[in-house]
Design a protein around this motif. Sequence first.
Motif, short mmCIF file in Angstrom:
data_model
loop_
_atom_site.label_atom_id
_atom_site.label_comp_id
_atom_site.label_asym_id
_atom_site.label_seq_id
_atom_site.Cartn_x
_atom_site.Cartn_y
_atom_site.Cartn_z
N GLU A 26 0.83 -1.21 0.00
CA GLU A 26 0.00 0.00 0.00
C GLU A 26 0.86 1.25 0.00
O GLU A 26 0.59 2.21 -0.74
N ALA A 30 1.02 4.01 -2.93
CA ALA A 30 0.72 5.41 -2.61
C ALA A 30 1.86 6.35 -3.03
O ALA A 30 1.62 7.51 -3.35
N ALA A 73 -4.10 -3.35 -4.26
CA ALA A 73 -3.50 -2.04 -4.58
C ALA A 73 -3.58 -1.72 -6.07
O ALA A 73 -3.22 -0.62 -6.49
#
Length: 80
Positions: A26, A30, A73
Amino acid sequence: AGPSGVRLGRTHLDVTDRRAVEAAVEAFAAAGGRAVVNAAAYTAVDRAEAEPDAADAVNLRGAAHVAGACESAGLPLVHV
């Protein structure tokens, strides 16, 4: 451009820890990461028969953790 060449060896990420894998993937996504290459493996072939749980923890469940985290993701996964 996203991160390039981020490497997490076994001292930095235990693929048998699902939550740790999810958090790492994650964070990578990001930060703009575009793909994950999983090269984690239990490679002690001679001991694998005597240690099937250890081999399965990495080669089966660990790989599944990475694949699931990548799917969540939206990142492609290359498993070596």
